[in-house]
Design a protein around this motif. Structure first.
Motif, PDB file in Angstrom:
ATOM      1  N   ASP A 154       0.817  -1.218   0.000  1.00 44.65           N
ATOM      2  CA  ASP A 154       0.000   0.000   0.000  1.00 44.65           C
ATOM      3  C   ASP A 154       0.847   1.262   0.000  1.00 44.65           C
ATOM      4  O   ASP A 154       0.448   2.299  -0.516  1.00 44.65           O
ATOM      5  CB  ASP A 154      -0.932   0.009   1.215  1.00 44.65           C
ATOM      6  CG  ASP A 154      -2.117  -0.938   1.019  1.00 44.65           C
ATOM      7  OD1 ASP A 154      -2.512  -1.140  -0.138  1.00 44.65           O
ATOM      8  OD2 ASP A 154      -2.645  -1.442   2.022  1.00 44.65           O
TER       9      ASP A 154
ATOM     10  N   LYS B 153      -8.095  -3.409  -5.011  1.00 47.67           N
ATOM     11  CA  LYS B 153      -7.803  -3.856  -3.663  1.00 47.67           C
ATOM     12  C   LYS B 153      -9.072  -4.465  -3.102  1.00 47.67           C
ATOM     13  O   LYS B 153     -10.101  -3.804  -3.060  1.00 47.67           O
ATOM     14  CB  LYS B 153      -7.345  -2.673  -2.806  1.00 47.67           C
ATOM     15  CG  LYS B 153      -6.923  -3.060  -1.391  1.00 47.67           C
ATOM     16  CD  LYS B 153      -6.406  -1.845  -0.632  1.00 47.67           C
ATOM     17  CE  LYS B 153      -5.953  -2.253   0.768  1.00 47.67           C
ATOM     18  NZ  LYS B 153      -5.460  -1.091   1.535  1.00 47.67           N
TER      19      LYS B 153
ATOM     20  N   ILE C 238      -6.940 -10.308  -2.877  1.00 47.74           N
ATOM     21  CA  ILE C 238      -5.688  -9.606  -2.552  1.00 47.74           C
ATOM     22  C   ILE C 238      -5.616  -9.525  -1.038  1.00 47.74           C
ATOM     23  O   ILE C 238      -6.354  -8.769  -0.401  1.00 47.74           O
ATOM     24  CB  ILE C 238      -5.646  -8.181  -3.161  1.00 47.74           C
ATOM     25  CG1 ILE C 238      -5.875  -8.227  -4.670  1.00 47.74           C
ATOM     26  CG2 ILE C 238      -4.320  -7.497  -2.833  1.00 47.74           C
ATOM     27  CD1 ILE C 238      -4.815  -8.957  -5.450  1.00 47.74           C
TER      28      ILE C 238
ATOM     29  N   LYS D 142      -2.009  -4.010  -2.761  1.00 51.79           N
ATOM     30  CA  LYS D 142      -2.968  -3.659  -3.805  1.00 51.79           C
ATOM     31  C   LYS D 142      -2.456  -4.139  -5.141  1.00 51.79           C
ATOM     32  O   LYS D 142      -1.254  -4.383  -5.323  1.00 51.79           O
ATOM     33  CB  LYS D 142      -3.180  -2.144  -3.844  1.00 51.79           C
ATOM     34  CG  LYS D 142      -1.904  -1.355  -4.076  1.00 51.79           C
ATOM     35  CD  LYS D 142      -2.124   0.143  -3.911  1.00 51.79           C
ATOM     36  CE  LYS D 142      -0.799   0.896  -4.007  1.00 51.79           C
ATOM     37  NZ  LYS D 142      -0.939   2.335  -3.736  1.00 51.79           N
ATOM     38  N   SER D 143      -3.393  -4.298  -6.067  1.00 54.99           N
ATOM     39  CA  SER D 143      -3.038  -4.744  -7.421  1.00 54.99           C
ATOM     40  C   SER D 143      -2.959  -3.527  -8.333  1.00 54.99           C
ATOM     41  O   SER D 143      -3.888  -2.707  -8.383  1.00 54.99           O
ATOM     42  CB  SER D 143      -4.085  -5.727  -7.944  1.00 54.99           C
ATOM     43  OG  SER D 143      -3.852  -6.008  -9.308  1.00 54.99           O
TER      44      SER D 143
END
Length: 802
Positions: A724, A753, A757, A761-762
């Motif tokens: 993050d 997010k 997950i 985060k992606s």
């Protein structure tokens, strides 16, 4: 300055019409703003003599008068008590018209015929005295129309005297100018003093304690005076100049002030305790009641004229109620002094007392004209009041005031400044016409001594100005200046400011210009820490007010104040920016450090009400504006770091702006505490950038160009799971810094997010690949893409999301 032509002709012969004289004065630097013609407001009023006065048989308060105009006798009923046989008075005959539109008619008053009316000054509007019938000089011709007998008709020029020409705040000063521009001789009044045997020094004394405020104080005394009205000629002159006649003593002081430019003041000597005059500074909040009856708390260092016990006048501004001339005054002490101009100006402003005396003193009077004015006034007071002038006068002059002497003047310098040929004999004639003393030093060179009344002349350029204004600006031929045509210097900062200005105004912003001054409390309102350099303000010596007493150290406070004023007026949707300077006080430097800055503010709806979808501006709106600026300036390595340390910004909605690890500014939402302090409800978003750093960064950029490829791009996507705390910009920079030739661009296409997950985060990135000379194959593209993804994972510790 109101200039009566009738009065002016006492000192200089005028062969010009009022319009011609006004033009000549204006062309010489004394602008005439208006020409007024004074006409009497009555007709049919003549000079008459009262032959007899008898009581009215049917009215105790009325009298029956027999009045003659030199040809015929007229019965007149009058109610005034100040008349007697032999008086010369104004008679309004039957058919006369007096102010107010009244026409005199023959009438019966309590059974007695009245064929006219005896008039007071007030009834004819030629004075304020309404206590009785106007008494005229005994030598006036009977039957002569009153306006001709008193020479009431006049033309008055309203002359705008510039602050440096204090010598023209007098009739003799204007006469000197008229004499110079017309070639006439000036006729100054003759002063003859007849003194008594009693010496002023035996009963009065003067002491100056603070001679820096009052370098010179002189005084004369006149005894056995009788207070009464002034002669009609003096009243008409005072009224033409805009002053009201009061009595023969006060009127003389005003008359001489207007005539010679020297303010004077008359004291009733019986109220001067111990017979002393003491000139000193006031103490803070010292109380004094001035002639207008107002009690005033004086600021420190105000010039006070005192007697042996108490203050009796504010020096150079106004006398006191406790020493004014009254109806039973018998002995007058007459003051004529020179006061420090800056002291009078300061005291007059602080007290809000802009008197005629202060108006002249604060511009500077003739220090050598003090005695002349004193003697002139004493002569007139003795003449009009029947008084006797004491022997000698008091003149306390501890420090002689220096005046400009021997100013060098070069004829060739005059020609270079003016741009035309003026002969030396014309130059000397012009300067001597205004009482300059010239000594020839060499060929084409002089030493010039101006008269002491010209306090504005101290340099050669002042003398040149005198020459050209009296020679005539209209005589100087019109020519184009000889100048070199050079290429305008290119200033990078100004060029950048103009580019940014066009970009922001094209985006809907409005440029504003705030004061460079602000309140000292701005640092507290913005919550700046004690060690912040923006607390090091430059204080202004003569501020417009306490709220504008220091130079600004940041432009943010001014923008917030502008937003508040607009909100108070109902404007809540704002896009503002300002380009200007801030000033940081450095204790090590003589001058403050100046920084060129640009700052902006956003608030309210994103678009106008007709197209609005209800969306308001936010953090990303202002970020987009800044990115447009950097894109236009070709600055691609700008970084935004969320950990902004600005105390007036919201900690979770603000960023610092960095170039090569150097902070150049910040942006974000204004902190709620600051919003509460300035009392604004809607959210505000601001930015401020140091233009000096931005200019240097822009100049260091080398722009390279390449041919646009005609072959198609190939895209690949990859999703990274990152912490993050990691910024998306950091990921993009890591990708671009790998310098792969085929990689054309990389953009974010997704941030996710949530479910699936567990940590972090992606971040979805889309890579664009293109070759300049061919269409890429899948094999080539995959090889480069896999290498970039692998290196990115190794450099960041990110994981590939499957």
């Amino acid at each position: 300055m109101l200039v009566s032509l009738k009065w002016l002709k006492d000192y200089v012969d005028i062969g010009l019409t009022p319009e011609e004289l006004a033009h000549r004065l204006t062309m010489s630097g004394l602008e005439v703003e208006e020409i007024k013609t004074i006409h009497p407001q009555f007709s049919g009023v003549v000079v008459a003599r009262i032959l007899s006065v008898k009581p009215h048989p049917s009215a105790d308060r009325l009298s029956l008068c027999s009045v003659s105009d030199g040809i015929e006798n007229y019965p007149v009923v009058c109610g005034a008590k100040n008349i007697s046989a032999g008086d010369i008075v104004p008679l309004a005959k039957v058919g006369a018209v007096i102010p107010g539109g009244y026409t005199i008619k023959s009438s019966l008053l309590r059974g007695e015929k009245s064929d006219g009316m005896l008039c007071s000054e007030k009834e004819l509007e030629i004075g304020d005295d309404e206590s009785g019938i106007m008494q005229l000089p005994k030598d006036l011709q009977l039957g002569l129309p009153l306006e001709k007998a008193l020479n009431i008709e006049d033309t008055v020029l309203d002359v705008n005297v510039t602050p440096n020409r204090s010598d023209c705040l007098s009739m003799t000063g204007i006469a000197r100018e008229v004499a110079a521009i017309t070639g006439k001789k000036i006729k100054l009044p003759t002063i003859k003093i007849k003194e008594s045997s009693e010496d002023i020094n035996s009963i009065a004394s003067v002491k100056i304690i603070d001679d820096d405020l009052c370098p010179r104080y002189t005084a004369r005394m006149i005894k056995d005076v009788k207070i009464g009205p002034s002669p009609v000629w003096m009243k008409t002159r005072l009224e033409a100049a805009g002053l009201r006649a009061i009595n023969n003593i006060v009127d003389v002081t005003n008359f001489v002030m207007l005539e010679m430019g020297q303010p004077l003041h008359a004291f009733d000597f019986r109220f001067l305790e111990k017979g002393k005059i003491v000139v000193r500074k006031s103490t803070e909040n010292e109380e004094f009641i001035s002639l207008d009856g107002k009690a005033r708390n004086l600021p420190a260092d105000t010039v006070l004229i005192c007697d042996g016990v108490k203050p009796v006048a504010i020096g150079g501004i106004m006398g006191g109620l406790n020493s004014e001339v009254k109806e039973d005054t018998q002995v007058v002490l007459l003051e004529s002094a020179y006061f420090n101009p800056s002291s009078i100006r300061r005291s007059s402003r602080k007290l809000g007392m802009s008197t005629d005396a202060a108006f002249r003193f604060e511009r500077g009077i003739d220090p050598e004209g003090v005695i002349k004015a004193l003697n002139r006034a004493a002569q007139l007071i003795a003449e009009f009041s029947g008084g006797n002038i004491y022997k000698n006068y008091i003149d306390v002059y501890p420090n002689k005031i220096s005046s400009a002497k021997d100013i060098p003047l070069r004829i060739d310098r005059i020609r270079r400044i003016i741009g035309t040929e003026i002969k030396a004999k014309d130059v000397t004639r012009i300067l001597r016409s205004i009482d300059m003393v010239l000594k020839q030093k060499g060929k084409g060179s002089y030493l010039v001594t101006p008269p002491t009344c010209r306090v504005d002349i101290s340099r050669e350029i002042d003398l040149i100005e005198e020459v050209i204004r009296l020679y005539g600006y209209d005589k100087v031929p019109v020519t184009l200046p000889a100048v070199d045509v050079n290429e305008m210097e290119f200033i990078p900062r100004l060029d950048m400011e103009e580019r940014i200005r066009q970009l922001l105004t094209g985006s809907g912003y409005t440029e504003i210009v705030n004061y460079s001054f602000q309140t000292p409390q701005s640092a507290d309102i913005l919550c700046l820490p004690e060690n912040d350099e923006r607390r090091q303000t430059v204080k202004i010596k003569n501020p417009l007010g306490e709220d504008l007493s220091v130079m600004r150290t940041t432009m943010i406070y001014g923008l917030l104040e502008t937003a508040k004023k607009n909100a108070n007026n109902g404007s809540f949707d704002l896009k503002l920016f300002e380009i200007g300077r801030v000033f940081i006080n450095s204790s090590d430097a003589e001058l403050p450090e100046e920084k060129n800055m640009i700052a902006g503010l956003l608030t309210g709806e994103l678009t106008d009400e007709f197209w609005s979808s209800g969306k308001t501006v936010d953090f990303y709106t202002i970020k987009g504006s800044l990115e447009n600026i950097f894109f236009d300036l070709k600055i691609s390595d700008c970084r935004y770091i969320a950990s902004s340390t600005e105390p007036f910004l919201h900690p979770g909605k603000s960023c610092g702006i960095y170039l090569s690890d150097k902070k150049i500014g910040f942006f974000g939402e204004v902190h709620p505490d600051v919003m509460e302090r300035i009392d604004i409800k809607n959210n505000l978003y601001i930015f401020e950038i140091n233009l000096d750093i931005l200019v240097n960064a822009h100049l260091e950029r080398k722009i390279s160009y390449r041919e646009i490829s005609k072959f198609p791009a190939v895209t690949r996507d990859a999703a990274f799971v990152i912490p993050d705390t990691m910024e998306a910009g950091q990921m993009i920079n890591i990708v671009l810094n790998q310098k792969e030739d085929l990689l054309e661009n990389v953009v974010i296409f997704d941030v996710y997010k949530g479910k699936g997950i567990t940590e972090g985060k992606s971040l979805g990135l889309r890579f664009s690949y293109r070759a300049p000379d061919r269409t890429l194959t899948d094999l080539e593209t995959n090889a480069v893409h896999d290498r970039i993804v692998r290196n990115t994972v190794n450099l960041t510790g990110a994981k590939i999301r499957t």
